[in-house]
Write a protein that holds these residues in place. Structure first.
Motif, PDB file in Angstrom:
ATOM      1  N   GLU A   1       0.883  -1.175   0.000  1.00  0.00           N
ATOM      2  CA  GLU A   1       0.000   0.000   0.000  1.00  0.00           C
ATOM      3  C   GLU A   1       0.913   1.215   0.000  1.00  0.00           C
ATOM      4  OE1 GLU A   1      -1.408   1.611   3.620  1.00  0.00           O
ATOM      5  OE2 GLU A   1       0.760   1.702   3.836  1.00  0.00           O
TER       6      GLU A   1
ATOM      7  N   THR B   1       0.282   4.352   1.857  1.00  0.00           N
ATOM      8  CA  THR B   1       0.209   5.296   2.982  1.00  0.00           C
ATOM      9  C   THR B   1       1.525   5.335   3.779  1.00  0.00           C
ATOM     10  OG1 THR B   1      -2.135   4.798   3.117  1.00  0.00           O
ATOM     11  CG2 THR B   1      -1.199   5.986   4.976  1.00  0.00           C
TER      12      THR B   1
ATOM     13  N   ARG C   1       0.324  -7.532  -3.152  1.00  0.00           N
ATOM     14  CA  ARG C   1      -0.048  -8.364  -1.996  1.00  0.00           C
ATOM     15  C   ARG C   1      -0.240  -9.793  -2.484  1.00  0.00           C
ATOM     16  NH1 ARG C   1      -4.728  -4.541   0.904  1.00  0.00           N
ATOM     17  NH2 ARG C   1      -3.480  -2.636   0.806  1.00  0.00           N
TER      18      ARG C   1
ATOM     19  N   GLU D   1      -2.248 -12.202  -2.214  1.00  0.00           N
ATOM     20  CA  GLU D   1      -3.565 -12.704  -1.829  1.00  0.00           C
ATOM     21  C   GLU D   1      -3.987 -13.763  -2.825  1.00  0.00           C
ATOM     22  OE1 GLU D   1      -6.468  -9.922  -0.090  1.00  0.00           O
ATOM     23  OE2 GLU D   1      -5.393  -8.423  -1.265  1.00  0.00           O
TER      24      GLU D   1
ATOM     25  N   GLY E   1     -11.529  -9.057  -9.086  1.00  0.00           N
ATOM     26  CA  GLY E   1     -11.289  -7.835  -8.317  1.00  0.00           C
ATOM     27  C   GLY E   1     -10.150  -7.952  -7.308  1.00  0.00           C
TER      28      GLY E   1
ATOM     29  N   PHE F   1      -6.087  -8.973  -7.040  1.00  0.00           N
ATOM     30  CA  PHE F   1      -4.869  -9.296  -7.780  1.00  0.00           C
ATOM     31  C   PHE F   1      -3.668  -9.261  -6.846  1.00  0.00           C
ATOM     32  CE2 PHE F   1      -7.962  -7.219 -10.456  1.00  0.00           C
ATOM     33  CZ  PHE F   1      -8.094  -8.146 -11.482  1.00  0.00           C
TER      34      PHE F   1
ATOM     35  N   GLN G   1      -3.245   1.263  -7.022  1.00  0.00           N
ATOM     36  CA  GLN G   1      -4.007   2.036  -6.040  1.00  0.00           C
ATOM     37  C   GLN G   1      -3.889   3.523  -6.351  1.00  0.00           C
ATOM     38  OE1 GLN G   1      -2.562   1.017  -2.069  1.00  0.00           O
ATOM     39  NE2 GLN G   1      -4.459  -0.073  -1.683  1.00  0.00           N
TER      40      GLN G   1
ATOM     41  N   GLU H   1      -3.830  11.611   0.850  1.00  0.00           N
ATOM     42  CA  GLU H   1      -3.471  11.690   2.267  1.00  0.00           C
ATOM     43  C   GLU H   1      -3.393  13.175   2.621  1.00  0.00           C
ATOM     44  OE1 GLU H   1      -3.383   8.706   3.586  1.00  0.00           O
ATOM     45  OE2 GLU H   1      -2.761   7.425   1.917  1.00  0.00           O
TER      46      GLU H   1
ATOM     47  N   ARG I   1     -11.360  -1.841   9.740  1.00  0.00           N
ATOM     48  CA  ARG I   1     -10.357  -1.827   8.677  1.00  0.00           C
ATOM     49  C   ARG I   1      -9.159  -2.715   9.048  1.00  0.00           C
ATOM     50  NH1 ARG I   1     -10.240  -0.506   4.397  1.00  0.00           N
ATOM     51  NH2 ARG I   1      -8.454   0.870   4.301  1.00  0.00           N
TER      52      ARG I   1
ATOM     53  N   TYR J   1      -2.961   1.149  11.749  1.00  0.00           N
ATOM     54  CA  TYR J   1      -2.598   2.536  12.064  1.00  0.00           C
ATOM     55  C   TYR J   1      -3.771   3.483  12.294  1.00  0.00           C
ATOM     56  CZ  TYR J   1      -2.528   2.685   6.791  1.00  0.00           C
ATOM     57  OH  TYR J   1      -2.786   2.558   5.445  1.00  0.00           O
ATOM     58  N   TYR J   2      -5.004   2.982  12.192  1.00  0.00           N
ATOM     59  CA  TYR J   2      -6.131   3.912  12.248  1.00  0.00           C
ATOM     60  C   TYR J   2      -6.505   4.368  13.649  1.00  0.00           C
ATOM     61  CZ  TYR J   2      -6.897   2.789   7.362  1.00  0.00           C
ATOM     62  OH  TYR J   2      -6.743   2.636   6.013  1.00  0.00           O
TER      63      TYR J   2
ATOM     64  N   ALA K   1     -15.233  -3.949  -1.950  1.00  0.00           N
ATOM     65  CA  ALA K   1     -14.733  -2.652  -1.465  1.00  0.00           C
ATOM     66  C   ALA K   1     -14.068  -1.877  -2.599  1.00  0.00           C
ATOM     67  CB  ALA K   1     -13.742  -2.857  -0.329  1.00  0.00           C
ATOM     68  N   LEU K   2     -14.669  -0.746  -2.936  1.00  0.00           N
ATOM     69  CA  LEU K   2     -14.066   0.120  -3.954  1.00  0.00           C
ATOM     70  C   LEU K   2     -12.890   0.876  -3.367  1.00  0.00           C
ATOM     71  CD1 LEU K   2     -17.252   1.701  -5.586  1.00  0.00           C
ATOM     72  CD2 LEU K   2     -15.540   0.335  -6.781  1.00  0.00           C
TER      73      LEU K   2
ATOM     74  N   GLY L   1      -6.660   9.754   5.227  1.00  0.00           N
ATOM     75  CA  GLY L   1      -6.619   9.527   3.782  1.00  0.00           C
ATOM     76  C   GLY L   1      -7.432   8.324   3.373  1.00  0.00           C
TER      77      GLY L   1
ATOM     78  N   GLY M   1      -8.757   0.827  -5.373  1.00  0.00           N
ATOM     79  CA  GLY M   1      -8.186  -0.018  -6.409  1.00  0.00           C
ATOM     80  C   GLY M   1      -8.713   0.407  -7.779  1.00  0.00           C
TER      81      GLY M   1
HETATM   82  P1  HAM Z   1      -6.916  -1.141   1.810  1.00  0.00           P
HETATM   83  O1  HAM Z   1      -8.328  -1.250   2.268  1.00  0.00           O
HETATM   84  O2  HAM Z   1      -5.995  -2.221   2.186  1.00  0.00           O
HETATM   85  O3  HAM Z   1      -6.393   0.251   2.388  1.00  0.00           O
HETATM   86  O4  HAM Z   1      -6.874  -0.969   0.244  1.00  0.00           O
HETATM   87  C1  HAM Z   1      -7.576   0.074  -0.388  1.00  0.00           C
HETATM   88  C2  HAM Z   1      -8.241  -0.410  -1.668  1.00  0.00           C
HETATM   89  O5  HAM Z   1      -7.277  -1.042  -2.528  1.00  0.00           O
HETATM   90  C3  HAM Z   1      -9.305  -1.490  -1.471  1.00  0.00           C
HETATM   91  O6  HAM Z   1     -10.538  -0.921  -1.112  1.00  0.00           O
HETATM   92  C4  HAM Z   1      -9.359  -2.095  -2.873  1.00  0.00           C
HETATM   93  O7  HAM Z   1     -10.133  -1.299  -3.751  1.00  0.00           O
HETATM   94  C5  HAM Z   1      -7.908  -2.034  -3.312  1.00  0.00           C
HETATM   95  N1  HAM Z   1      -7.250  -3.345  -3.096  1.00  0.00           N
HETATM   96  C6  HAM Z   1      -6.709  -3.819  -1.957  1.00  0.00           C
HETATM   97  N2  HAM Z   1      -6.192  -5.045  -2.164  1.00  0.00           N
HETATM   98  C7  HAM Z   1      -6.410  -5.357  -3.452  1.00  0.00           C
HETATM   99  C8  HAM Z   1      -6.101  -6.488  -4.288  1.00  0.00           C
HETATM  100  N3  HAM Z   1      -5.444  -7.539  -3.820  1.00  0.00           N
HETATM  101  N4  HAM Z   1      -6.489  -6.459  -5.588  1.00  0.00           N
HETATM  102  C9  HAM Z   1      -7.141  -5.381  -6.080  1.00  0.00           C
HETATM  103  N5  HAM Z   1      -7.448  -4.285  -5.352  1.00  0.00           N
HETATM  104  C10 HAM Z   1      -7.087  -4.265  -4.054  1.00  0.00           C
HETATM  105  C11 HAM Z   1      -5.148   0.750   2.150  1.00  0.00           C
HETATM  106  O8  HAM Z   1      -4.367   0.308   1.346  1.00  0.00           O
HETATM  107  C12 HAM Z   1      -4.860   2.004   2.955  1.00  0.00           C
HETATM  108  N6  HAM Z   1      -3.516   2.464   2.604  1.00  0.00           N
HETATM  109  C13 HAM Z   1      -5.894   3.065   2.681  1.00  0.00           C
HETATM  110  C14 HAM Z   1      -5.603   4.370   3.364  1.00  0.00           C
HETATM  111  C15 HAM Z   1      -5.029   5.463   2.813  1.00  0.00           C
HETATM  112  N7  HAM Z   1      -5.867   4.664   4.631  1.00  0.00           N
HETATM  113  C16 HAM Z   1      -5.470   5.891   4.891  1.00  0.00           C
HETATM  114  N8  HAM Z   1      -4.940   6.360   3.807  1.00  0.00           N
END
Ligand code: HAM
Length: 416
Positions: free
Chosen positions: A83, A85, A114, A116, A121, A123, A128, A132, A259, A263-264, A281-282, A304, A308
């Protein structure tokens, strides 16, 4: 025949017919965030592994099982960013941005990684985009971030948006809740999965992220965090909701939204849509008022979200046709002399008139080039042959109306 090497599972090639929507959306996102005064930050794709351990948290799914980490030839422990952040915060501290001005509003678009289980949806490499905002502790900042996320999807015509919000309180007020949660899940300790058993000791909040059906049922009757947060936290949350109401942004309070990252604090949120299947989750985000400090900077409130790009494209559910930039002009040239000339004309048109101009480089027949111009949906074609070169003229055809006219070569630029 030699053995063929395929791409890695969970990664994706974006071929030309699909790439037009990516280009369109990335441009849209740049312009959209700029309207709110956010400035772009570009960051490296890999960082020291410790950065993610200390920010996202050791008990999270991301850190405990999904990171691409390796030791390089210099014995450095590195990780492809899961990610952005953490990297934004690192850069904020490293370049002392806080000293320049009180608040910083930043955005990014970049790949994350990641490990996963791939599915619709989801990958292993995904893009991303996010923002922030550093420096403001006020609920207005929370409302700004949430409204940017909501309006972005709404303005792109995504239907059935489901904005879920919650407050997980400040660090101090959360301690009491974590104690209560521990007591609650301890009653079911023998039935919990080994991951949740471990989380029960290390960080019971993470059990609320469980994907296991039986545990999801348990979560439904677990204590609610909102009952334990301080009056200040509650007031912050309520003031933020009043601003969202004022902006006519519809939301649902989700008592168990915490979440999946450590860190939240205070506000957390997610926007879902029902067209995505299980990976609904969008985007997601929230406040992280302690992270700058925890990574070695001065106390700096921040909030922030990240989203995706693949999921946005899936939710748009559009054929890509509307995003394809068709050529303005296709130059049909017959013979080497004409082809040489057409290269020069094409460059002049591209540079002085900003047009998309195609040259045929296969030296095909007139018929084949006309067919190609039609296939590409060019607006005009310019025909140049030996005879035209000798007379210093070309034929210009409007491909929509079929009108054709002759023109002196020197007048082409003015014609467009
Ligand atoms: P997160 O919920 O882990 O938050 O990821 C944010 C978005 O990234 C998800 O809602 C999704 O749309 C997309 N996403 C996550 N994993 C995948 C995946 N494996 N494949 C496709 N899309 C994915 C964060 O990453 C935090 N950094 C958000 C944040 C910013 N919080 C504060 N600032």
């Amino acid at each position: 025949m030699k053995e063929f090497i395929r791409n890695i599972k969970g990664t994706k090639d974006i071929l030309p017919e699909e790439s037009s929507i990516w280009i369109y959306l990335e441009n849209y996102i740049h312009q959209f965030f700029a309207k709110f005064g956010y400035k772009k930050i570009l960051l490296p794709s890999f960082e020291n592994t410790d950065l993610f351990l200390r920010s996202i948290g050791k008990e999270t799914d991301i850190v405990s099982k999904e990171m691409y980490s390796w030791i390089d030839q210099g014995n450095n422990n590195l990780t492809l960013r899961p990610e952005l952040t953490a990297s934004v915060v690192r850069a904020y501290i490293q370049h002392q941005l806080g000293k320049q001005q009180k608040n910083h509003k930043l955005y990014y678009i970049g790949s994350s990684y990641r490990r996963e289980r791939p599915q619709k949806g989801r990958f292993r490499q995904f893009k991303q985009f996010g923002i922030e905002a550093f420096g403001s502790e006020f609920p207005e900042q929370d409302a700004e971030i949430i409204s940017i996320a909501y309006l972005l999807y709404d303005s792109l015509g995504i239907k059935n948006l489901n904005l879920r919000i919650n407050s997980i309180g400040s660090r101090e007020s959360r301690l009491e809740y974590i104690k209560k949660l521990k007591e609650y899940f301890s009653k079911y300790e023998n039935e919990l999965t080994s991951t949740s058993k471990q989380r029960l000791i290390a960080n019971p909040l993470r059990i609320l992220d469980t994907k296991v059906d039986f545990e999801i049922e348990l979560v439904k009757t677990a204590p609610k965090i909102i009952d334990y947060i301080s009056d200040d936290d509650k007031q912050h949350f309520e003031e933020m909701m009043i601003i969202l109401d004022n902006l006519n942004i519809p939301y649902i309070i989700d008592d168990y939204l915490v979440r999946g990252l450590d860190y939240y604090s205070r506000t957390v949120f997610e926007i879902q849509t029902n067209s995505l299947g299980s990976q609904n989750a969008l985007c997601g985000g929230g406040r992280y008022d302690y992270l700058v400090e925890e990574l070695g900077g001065n106390h700096t409130p921040a909030i922030g979200f990240a989203a995706g790009l693949e999921r946005l494209i899936l939710a748009m559910d559009n054929t890509n046709h509307q995003f394809i930039c068709n050529p303005d002009i296709y130059i049909i040239s017959m013979g080497d002399k004409a082809l040489k000339k057409s290269f020069k004309i094409a460059n002049d048109l591209r540079i002085t008139k900003d047009l998309i101009v195609i040259n045929d480089t296969l030296k095909r027949s007139l018929k084949a080039q006309i067919k190609d111009a039609n296939r590409l949906k060019a607006r005009y074609s310019i025909i140049i042959g030996e005879e035209e070169i000798n007379k210093n003229i070309v034929s210009i055809k409007n491909m929509e109306t079929g009108n054709q006219e002759e023109l002196s070569i020197d007048k082409i630029i003015d014609y467009f």
